[in-house]
Design a protein around this motif. Structure first.
Motif, PDB file in Angstrom:
ATOM      1  N   LEU A  11     -64.764  30.242  -1.692  1.00 25.75           N
ATOM      2  CA  LEU A  11     -64.326  29.124  -0.855  1.00 25.75           C
ATOM      3  C   LEU A  11     -64.632  27.768  -1.483  1.00 25.75           C
ATOM      4  CD1 LEU A  11     -63.016  28.384   1.832  1.00 25.75           C
ATOM      5  CD2 LEU A  11     -65.292  28.388   2.844  1.00 25.75           C
ATOM      6  N   LYS A  12     -65.752  27.654  -2.161  1.00 25.67           N
ATOM      7  CA  LYS A  12     -66.161  26.361  -2.732  1.00 25.67           C
ATOM      8  C   LYS A  12     -65.494  26.037  -4.058  1.00 25.67           C
ATOM      9  CE  LYS A  12     -70.120  25.191  -0.284  1.00 25.67           C
ATOM     10  NZ  LYS A  12     -70.230  23.876   0.264  1.00 25.67           N
ATOM     11  N   THR A  13     -64.995  27.067  -4.757  1.00 24.04           N
ATOM     12  CA  THR A  13     -64.441  26.809  -6.093  1.00 24.04           C
ATOM     13  C   THR A  13     -62.970  27.173  -6.243  1.00 24.04           C
ATOM     14  OG1 THR A  13     -65.069  28.996  -6.922  1.00 24.04           O
ATOM     15  CG2 THR A  13     -66.686  27.214  -7.188  1.00 24.04           C
ATOM     16  N   GLY A  14     -62.461  28.049  -5.388  1.00 23.43           N
ATOM     17  CA  GLY A  14     -61.065  28.460  -5.501  1.00 23.43           C
ATOM     18  C   GLY A  14     -60.790  29.386  -6.676  1.00 23.43           C
ATOM     19  N   VAL A  15     -61.811  29.986  -7.258  1.00 26.48           N
ATOM     20  CA  VAL A  15     -61.578  30.879  -8.406  1.00 26.48           C
ATOM     21  C   VAL A  15     -60.864  32.144  -7.963  1.00 26.48           C
ATOM     22  CG1 VAL A  15     -63.519  30.028  -9.789  1.00 26.48           C
ATOM     23  CG2 VAL A  15     -63.871  31.962  -8.248  1.00 26.48           C
ATOM     24  N   ARG A  16     -60.151  32.749  -8.896  1.00 30.94           N
ATOM     25  CA  ARG A  16     -59.464  34.013  -8.643  1.00 30.94           C
ATOM     26  C   ARG A  16     -60.474  35.157  -8.671  1.00 30.94           C
ATOM     27  NH1 ARG A  16     -56.330  31.131 -12.437  1.00 30.94           N
ATOM     28  NH2 ARG A  16     -54.221  30.678 -11.713  1.00 30.94           N
ATOM     29  N   ALA A  17     -60.083  36.292  -8.117  1.00 37.12           N
ATOM     30  CA  ALA A  17     -60.951  37.472  -8.072  1.00 37.12           C
ATOM     31  C   ALA A  17     -61.390  37.889  -9.475  1.00 37.12           C
ATOM     32  CB  ALA A  17     -60.235  38.633  -7.378  1.00 37.12           C
ATOM     33  N   LEU A  18     -60.454  37.973 -10.392  1.00 36.61           N
ATOM     34  CA  LEU A  18     -60.773  38.390 -11.761  1.00 36.61           C
ATOM     35  C   LEU A  18     -61.698  37.381 -12.442  1.00 36.61           C
ATOM     36  CD1 LEU A  18     -60.057  40.836 -13.466  1.00 36.61           C
ATOM     37  CD2 LEU A  18     -58.221  39.516 -14.487  1.00 36.61           C
ATOM     38  N   GLU A  19     -61.505  36.117 -12.138  1.00 39.20           N
ATOM     39  CA  GLU A  19     -62.376  35.084 -12.697  1.00 39.20           C
ATOM     40  C   GLU A  19     -63.790  35.232 -12.145  1.00 39.20           C
ATOM     41  OE1 GLU A  19     -58.922  31.665 -13.293  1.00 39.20           O
ATOM     42  OE2 GLU A  19     -60.157  31.624 -11.491  1.00 39.20           O
ATOM     43  N   LEU A  20     -63.894  35.494 -10.859  1.00 35.50           N
ATOM     44  CA  LEU A  20     -65.202  35.612 -10.227  1.00 35.50           C
ATOM     45  C   LEU A  20     -66.011  36.776 -10.806  1.00 35.50           C
ATOM     46  CD1 LEU A  20     -66.508  34.763  -6.971  1.00 35.50           C
ATOM     47  CD2 LEU A  20     -66.613  37.198  -7.383  1.00 35.50           C
ATOM     48  N   ARG A 104     -54.112  37.869   6.110  1.00 33.83           N
ATOM     49  CA  ARG A 104     -54.538  38.793   5.072  1.00 33.83           C
ATOM     50  C   ARG A 104     -55.911  38.350   4.568  1.00 33.83           C
ATOM     51  NH1 ARG A 104     -51.452  38.522  -0.343  1.00 33.83           N
ATOM     52  NH2 ARG A 104     -53.338  37.592  -1.107  1.00 33.83           N
ATOM     53  N   CYS A 105     -56.883  39.193   4.674  1.00 32.57           N
ATOM     54  CA  CYS A 105     -58.230  38.874   4.201  1.00 32.57           C
ATOM     55  C   CYS A 105     -58.342  39.335   2.755  1.00 32.57           C
ATOM     56  CB  CYS A 105     -59.280  39.544   5.074  1.00 32.57           C
ATOM     57  SG  CYS A 105     -59.330  38.851   6.719  1.00 32.57           S
ATOM     58  N   SER A 106     -58.257  38.379   1.853  1.00 32.28           N
ATOM     59  CA  SER A 106     -58.291  38.699   0.431  1.00 32.28           C
ATOM     60  C   SER A 106     -58.943  37.552  -0.329  1.00 32.28           C
ATOM     61  CB  SER A 106     -56.863  38.898  -0.097  1.00 32.28           C
ATOM     62  OG  SER A 106     -56.169  37.657  -0.092  1.00 32.28           O
ATOM     63  N   CYS A 107     -59.255  37.813  -1.567  1.00 33.50           N
ATOM     64  CA  CYS A 107     -59.812  36.760  -2.423  1.00 33.50           C
ATOM     65  C   CYS A 107     -58.814  35.621  -2.566  1.00 33.50           C
ATOM     66  CB  CYS A 107     -60.156  37.345  -3.795  1.00 33.50           C
ATOM     67  SG  CYS A 107     -61.424  38.623  -3.716  1.00 33.50           S
ATOM     68  N   HIS A 108     -57.536  35.968  -2.623  1.00 36.79           N
ATOM     69  CA  HIS A 108     -56.520  34.931  -2.793  1.00 36.79           C
ATOM     70  C   HIS A 108     -56.397  34.060  -1.539  1.00 36.79           C
ATOM     71  CE1 HIS A 108     -53.999  33.775  -6.093  1.00 36.79           C
ATOM     72  NE2 HIS A 108     -53.101  33.347  -5.234  1.00 36.79           N
ATOM     73  N   THR A 109     -56.701  34.621  -0.388  1.00 39.44           N
ATOM     74  CA  THR A 109     -56.708  33.818   0.840  1.00 39.44           C
ATOM     75  C   THR A 109     -57.801  32.758   0.756  1.00 39.44           C
ATOM     76  OG1 THR A 109     -55.865  35.689   2.098  1.00 39.44           O
ATOM     77  CG2 THR A 109     -56.868  33.908   3.358  1.00 39.44           C
ATOM     78  N   PHE A 110     -58.948  33.113   0.177  1.00 39.36           N
ATOM     79  CA  PHE A 110     -60.005  32.125  -0.037  1.00 39.36           C
ATOM     80  C   PHE A 110     -59.504  31.024  -0.968  1.00 39.36           C
ATOM     81  CE2 PHE A 110     -62.867  35.394   1.569  1.00 39.36           C
ATOM     82  CZ  PHE A 110     -63.839  34.656   2.212  1.00 39.36           C
ATOM     83  N   ARG A 111     -58.753  31.401  -2.003  1.00 36.31           N
ATOM     84  CA  ARG A 111     -58.211  30.430  -2.963  1.00 36.31           C
ATOM     85  C   ARG A 111     -57.257  29.466  -2.257  1.00 36.31           C
ATOM     86  NH1 ARG A 111     -57.633  29.724  -8.476  1.00 36.31           N
ATOM     87  NH2 ARG A 111     -55.553  29.278  -9.271  1.00 36.31           N
ATOM     88  N   HIS A 112     -56.375  30.015  -1.434  1.00 35.78           N
ATOM     89  CA  HIS A 112     -55.442  29.160  -0.694  1.00 35.78           C
ATOM     90  C   HIS A 112     -56.180  28.261   0.294  1.00 35.78           C
ATOM     91  CE1 HIS A 112     -51.522  30.529  -2.096  1.00 35.78           C
ATOM     92  NE2 HIS A 112     -52.044  31.744  -2.175  1.00 35.78           N
ATOM     93  N   THR A 113     -57.211  28.804   0.926  1.00 34.72           N
ATOM     94  CA  THR A 113     -57.995  28.014   1.867  1.00 34.72           C
ATOM     95  C   THR A 113     -58.700  26.872   1.151  1.00 34.72           C
ATOM     96  OG1 THR A 113     -58.305  29.953   3.261  1.00 34.72           O
ATOM     97  CG2 THR A 113     -59.830  28.109   3.606  1.00 34.72           C
ATOM     98  N   PHE A 114     -59.250  27.159  -0.031  1.00 39.01           N
ATOM     99  CA  PHE A 114     -59.868  26.104  -0.842  1.00 39.01           C
ATOM    100  C   PHE A 114     -58.849  25.010  -1.122  1.00 39.01           C
ATOM    101  CE2 PHE A 114     -60.127  24.280  -5.079  1.00 39.01           C
ATOM    102  CZ  PHE A 114     -61.332  23.603  -5.001  1.00 39.01           C
ATOM    103  N   ALA A 115     -57.659  25.392  -1.595  1.00 36.90           N
ATOM    104  CA  ALA A 115     -56.628  24.402  -1.941  1.00 36.90           C
ATOM    105  C   ALA A 115     -56.209  23.604  -0.713  1.00 36.90           C
ATOM    106  CB  ALA A 115     -55.421  25.109  -2.559  1.00 36.90           C
ATOM    107  N   LYS A 116     -56.027  24.295   0.405  1.00 37.09           N
ATOM    108  CA  LYS A 116     -55.608  23.619   1.632  1.00 37.09           C
ATOM    109  C   LYS A 116     -56.656  22.596   2.068  1.00 37.09           C
ATOM    110  CE  LYS A 116     -54.423  24.566   6.444  1.00 37.09           C
ATOM    111  NZ  LYS A 116     -54.138  25.615   7.426  1.00 37.09           N
ATOM    112  N   MET A 117     -57.900  23.002   2.084  1.00 36.73           N
ATOM    113  CA  MET A 117     -58.964  22.096   2.523  1.00 36.73           C
ATOM    114  C   MET A 117     -59.145  20.944   1.533  1.00 36.73           C
ATOM    115  SD  MET A 117     -61.649  24.853   4.063  1.00 36.73           S
ATOM    116  CE  MET A 117     -62.645  23.688   4.993  1.00 36.73           C
ATOM    117  N   ALA A 118     -59.005  21.223   0.261  1.00 35.81           N
ATOM    118  CA  ALA A 118     -59.140  20.171  -0.749  1.00 35.81           C
ATOM    119  C   ALA A 118     -58.058  19.114  -0.563  1.00 35.81           C
ATOM    120  CB  ALA A 118     -59.067  20.781  -2.149  1.00 35.81           C
ATOM    121  N   VAL A 119     -56.818  19.554  -0.375  1.00 36.15           N
ATOM    122  CA  VAL A 119     -55.706  18.618  -0.181  1.00 36.15           C
ATOM    123  C   VAL A 119     -55.910  17.827   1.109  1.00 36.15           C
ATOM    124  CG1 VAL A 119     -53.231  18.461   0.325  1.00 36.15           C
ATOM    125  CG2 VAL A 119     -54.037  19.905  -1.545  1.00 36.15           C
ATOM    126  N   LYS A 120     -56.265  18.508   2.168  1.00 41.53           N
ATOM    127  CA  LYS A 120     -56.459  17.830   3.459  1.00 41.53           C
ATOM    128  C   LYS A 120     -57.594  16.817   3.423  1.00 41.53           C
ATOM    129  CE  LYS A 120     -54.261  20.652   6.838  1.00 41.53           C
ATOM    130  NZ  LYS A 120     -53.508  19.693   7.596  1.00 41.53           N
TER     131      LYS A 120
END
Length: 165
Positions: A11-20, A104-120
């Motif tokens: 959530l804090k970094t928006g990294v992908r699952a493979l990156e994490l 959908r509860c996934s790592c990518h959902t965390f990535r999208h949430t990070f991006a959404k919150m960052a933009v907002k």
């Protein structure tokens, strides 16, 4: 503790699952609060910042985890590196346990949430592109277009005429 730290880091970094799962303990640069991401989609390493709350959580996790035989930051009970499938299963498990529906509860959902919150909260497209590791602006534009519902209000803040008159 491990799974909580993982979810915070996603959530804090928006990294992908493979990156994490590719992060090793030596990739954490404590001196400037950056994490070196080597296992990237585009095969171009990047630095991702983290703040004091994440620093505290990482330190707490590492103190509990202790010294492992592997260099991986996130490990299993057997002291082996966490796999992408294991990571995805843990995230799905917590989604089900929390009774989250229609998302959908996934790592990518965390990535999208990070991006959404960052933009907002005012992140610029160039910062977002760098942190997320996108090589083109196309995906970043999609995030900005999806989540910038307050463009009119933001325009009032940076309008050049506001400062000339």
């Amino acid at each position: 503790m491990r799974d909580y730290t993982i979810m915070l880091l996603l959530l804090k970094t928006g990294v992908r699952a493979l990156e994490l799962i590719g992060i090793e303990t030596d990739d954490i640069r404590w001196e400037d609060s950056m994490i070196l991401i080597l296992n990237t989609k585009g095969h171009r390493e990047r630095l991702v910042p983290f703040q004091s709350k994440m620093r505290s959580q990482l330190k707490k996790y590492l103190s509990i985890c202790g010294k492992c035989e592997t260099e991986a930051l996130f490990v299993t009970m057997d002291n082996t590196a966490l796999s992408k499938r294991q990571l995805q299963n843990r995230i799905s498990y917590y989604g089900e346990r929390s009774k989250i529906k229609n998302v959908r509860c996934s790592c990518h959902t965390f990535r999208h949430t990070f991006a959404k919150m960052a933009v907002k909260h005012g992140a610029g497209i160039f910062e977002l592109q760098q942190i997320l590791g996108h090589t083109s602006m196309e995906m970043v534009r999609i995030y900005v277009n999806l989540y910038s519902d307050d463009v009119k209000e933001k325009h009032k803040e940076f309008s050049p005429l506001k400062y000339l008159i």
